[in-house]
Scaffold this active site. Structure first.
Site, short mmCIF file in Angstrom:
data_model
loop_
_atom_site.label_atom_id
_atom_site.label_comp_id
_atom_site.label_asym_id
_atom_site.label_seq_id
_atom_site.Cartn_x
_atom_site.Cartn_y
_atom_site.Cartn_z
CG HIS A 139 -2.09 0.90 1.10
ND1 HIS A 139 -2.04 2.24 1.38
CD2 HIS A 139 -3.36 0.64 0.69
CE1 HIS A 139 -3.22 2.77 1.15
NE2 HIS A 139 -4.04 1.83 0.72
CG ASP A 175 -8.45 -4.48 -2.82
OD1 ASP A 175 -9.63 -4.27 -2.53
OD2 ASP A 175 -7.76 -3.67 -3.45
N1 ACO Z 1 4.27 -7.95 -4.11
C1 ACO Z 1 5.61 -7.91 -4.25
N2 ACO Z 1 6.33 -6.76 -4.20
C2 ACO Z 1 5.67 -5.62 -4.02
C3 ACO Z 1 4.27 -5.58 -3.86
C4 ACO Z 1 3.57 -6.81 -3.91
N3 ACO Z 1 2.24 -6.85 -3.78
N4 ACO Z 1 3.87 -4.31 -3.69
C5 ACO Z 1 4.97 -3.56 -3.74
N5 ACO Z 1 6.07 -4.34 -3.93
C6 ACO Z 1 7.47 -3.89 -3.98
C7 ACO Z 1 7.80 -3.24 -5.32
O1 ACO Z 1 8.30 -4.17 -6.25
C8 ACO Z 1 8.82 -2.20 -4.90
O2 ACO Z 1 10.07 -2.84 -4.73
P1 ACO Z 1 11.44 -2.04 -5.14
O3 ACO Z 1 11.51 -0.89 -4.19
O4 ACO Z 1 12.51 -3.05 -4.98
O5 ACO Z 1 11.24 -1.60 -6.56
C9 ACO Z 1 8.36 -1.76 -3.52
O6 ACO Z 1 7.61 -2.87 -2.99
C10 ACO Z 1 7.46 -0.53 -3.53
O7 ACO Z 1 6.44 -0.74 -4.50
P2 ACO Z 1 5.80 0.41 -5.36
O8 ACO Z 1 5.06 -0.19 -6.50
O9 ACO Z 1 6.83 1.46 -5.67
O10 ACO Z 1 4.82 1.01 -4.27
P3 ACO Z 1 3.56 1.94 -4.58
O11 ACO Z 1 3.29 2.68 -3.35
O12 ACO Z 1 3.79 2.74 -5.81
O13 ACO Z 1 2.41 0.89 -4.95
C11 ACO Z 1 0.72 -0.72 -4.71
C12 ACO Z 1 1.47 0.44 -4.05
C13 ACO Z 1 0.32 -0.36 -6.15
C14 ACO Z 1 -0.54 -0.98 -3.92
C15 ACO Z 1 1.62 -1.98 -4.70
O14 ACO Z 1 1.95 -2.35 -3.39
C16 ACO Z 1 0.97 -3.15 -5.44
O15 ACO Z 1 1.11 -3.25 -6.67
N6 ACO Z 1 0.27 -4.06 -4.72
C17 ACO Z 1 -0.47 -5.12 -5.34
C18 ACO Z 1 -1.78 -4.58 -5.90
C19 ACO Z 1 -2.76 -4.22 -4.81
O16 ACO Z 1 -2.98 -4.97 -3.88
N7 ACO Z 1 -3.40 -3.05 -4.95
C20 ACO Z 1 -4.45 -2.62 -4.01
C21 ACO Z 1 -3.97 -1.51 -3.13
S1 ACO Z 1 -5.15 -1.10 -1.89
C22 ACO Z 1 -6.39 -0.32 -2.71
O17 ACO Z 1 -6.20 0.39 -3.64
C23 ACO Z 1 -7.70 -0.54 -2.27
#
Ligand code: ACO
Length: 380
Positions: free
Chosen positions: A261, A317
């Site tokens: 998140h 979620d």
């Molecule tokens: N699984 C594995 N690695 C992850 C995940 C995940 N679910 N989420 C983030 N990471 C990692 C990324 O690869 C990144 O690693 P790095 O720093 O080595 O590149 C780091 O954690 C940060 O991730 P970002 O994508 O930069 O974080 P951001 O804040 O932009 O994205 C997001 C947040 C989109 C929710 C992300 O965690 C994700 O894609 N999660 C899965 C999808 C999801 O569950 N979305 C629902 C969010 S809640 C909602 O909207 C209701």
């Protein structure tokens, strides 16, 4: 050149809002002063809607009045039913909902009236209508006739009634109510921001809600609940979790859907509530397989250095997918259900934006070429 904000506008505060506090460091969520745990335990979704639209809880008469108005306004214009029947049955339900809500504006006498009173009326009406559209669509695409909302039911009961055509099952409607309470509002999330940007131009509430629906649809936001369930289905058995995690996450480049998140760097408090709901529902349904897969995968992530370092925890979620699957909702209806809840937050923010509006228009640094000379098309 001006300094560019962090990618994805991370850490940028764009407004002041009274609707909700999201404390990502401590994993806390508060609507208008009330902790989410108390609301999930006690509130009817309509009570939360009143709270977010008015800034206080309703008394008994106000709650009954809102419940009954939503149930009455939930009836769709007959042209809308005809329109829903004309959509391709294989359409993505979020694409259907986005289109249908846009169309609703054309049948709404208040649509171009941006007064507070008209916006409050529209917030109530659209909240009811979205519920009916979701239920009607699920029936229409299965070759069944849509069912009109009943005036004596609350919104969660009405949804289950309009889906099934039967007296609403208490377990399912209570699970939907908790889900809707938890998902109603959440600070400056991407879809709420989109709604606020849209209406800040002076555009109308329906346009703001349509922007919200379109933004919610993506798998990084609301679409993650369906993606999480597809992932659990793909894993298929609790005994497959470790191998799946190793292949797809450790050695592959996939993400665990429903984990991570932008704001929460501790457990999302909604995930904690939904985990216990999912467990209870799984136990009472006699099928604990999906809950066990989710639990085991979350434990694998919690024990993994990569997830620990990045502070990645289950978000709302993750376990909501198990809750909704256990009450037999189709997976592609999970995100529309999210919209059924969040329409309250979107409309509360839209009303707040109008109360103190200024065009939202950030800037961008130009990094393209300069000084090029025009060449006629036949010389290119
Ligand atoms: N699984 C594995 N690695 C992850 C995940 C995940 N679910 N989420 C983030 N990471 C990692 C990324 O690869 C990144 O690693 P790095 O720093 O080595 O590149 C780091 O954690 C940060 O991730 P970002 O994508 O930069 O974080 P951001 O804040 O932009 O994205 C997001 C947040 C989109 C929710 C992300 O965690 C994700 O894609 N999660 C899965 C999808 C999801 O569950 N979305 C629902 C969010 S809640 C909602 O909207 C209701």
């Amino acid at each position: 050149m001006a300094e560019v904000a962090k990618k994805g506008l991370e850490g940028i505060v764009v407004a002041e809002s009274k609707t909700s506090l999201v404390n990502g460091a401590e994993g806390k969520l508060v609507y208008e002063g009330y902790p989410i745990e108390e609301l999930a335990e006690n509130a009817l979704f309509e009570e939360v809607a009143f709270l977010l639209w008015n800034g206080r809880l309703p008394n008994k008469a106000e709650l009954e009045s809102l419940r009954s108005t939503i149930a009455t306004e939930a009836a769709l214009p007959k042209e809308m039913i005809a329109q829903l029947k004309s959509y391709p049955v294989k359409a993505d339900p979020m694409a259907m909902l986005r289109t249908a809500v846009s169309a609703l504006a054309m049948y709404d006498a208040d649509s171009e009236d941006q007064s507070v009173e008209a916006n409050r009326r529209k917030a109530i009406r659209i909240t009811g209508q979205i519920t009916t559209i979701c239920a009607a669509w699920d029936r229409i695409r299965k070759g069944k006739e849509p069912i009109a909302p009943r005036k004596d039911l609350n919104l969660s009961q009405n949804f289950i009634y309009m889906l099934s055509g039967e007296e609403p099952d208490a377990t399912a409607s209570e699970a939907i109510n908790v889900y809707l309470v938890l998902l109603a509002e959440h600070g400056m999330n991407a879809s709420t921001f989109a709604s606020r940007v849209t209406v800040a131009t002076g555009s109308d509430m329906h346009s703001g809600i349509v922007s919200g629906i379109g933004t919610l649809k993506g798998p990084s936001h609301g679409g993650a609940n369906a993606e999480a369930m597809h992932m659990f289905l793909e894993i298929g058995d609790p005994n497959n979790v470790d191998a799946w995690f190793k292949k797809n996450i450790k050695e592959g480049d996939r993400r665990i859907m429903g984990i991570g998140h932008r704001i929460y760097k501790a457990l999302d408090p909604r995930a904690a509530i939904l985990e216990s709901k999912a467990k209870a529902l799984a136990e009472s349904s006699g099928n604990e397989k999906w809950f066990q897969i989710a639990k085991k995968l979350a434990e694998a992530a919690r024990a993994d250095q990569y997830f620990i370092e990045r502070k990645l925890f289950p978000n709302v979620d993750y376990y909501s997918a198990i809750v909704l699957y256990t009450i037999h909702l189709d997976v592609d209806m999970f995100t529309p259900l999210f919209a059924m809840a969040r329409v309250v937050g979107w409309s509360a923010h839209i009303i707040e934006q109008f109360a103190n509006n200024r065009l939202i228009r950030p800037d961008v640094n130009y990094v393209g070429p300069m000084g090029l000379q025009w060449t006629p098309v036949d010389q290119r």
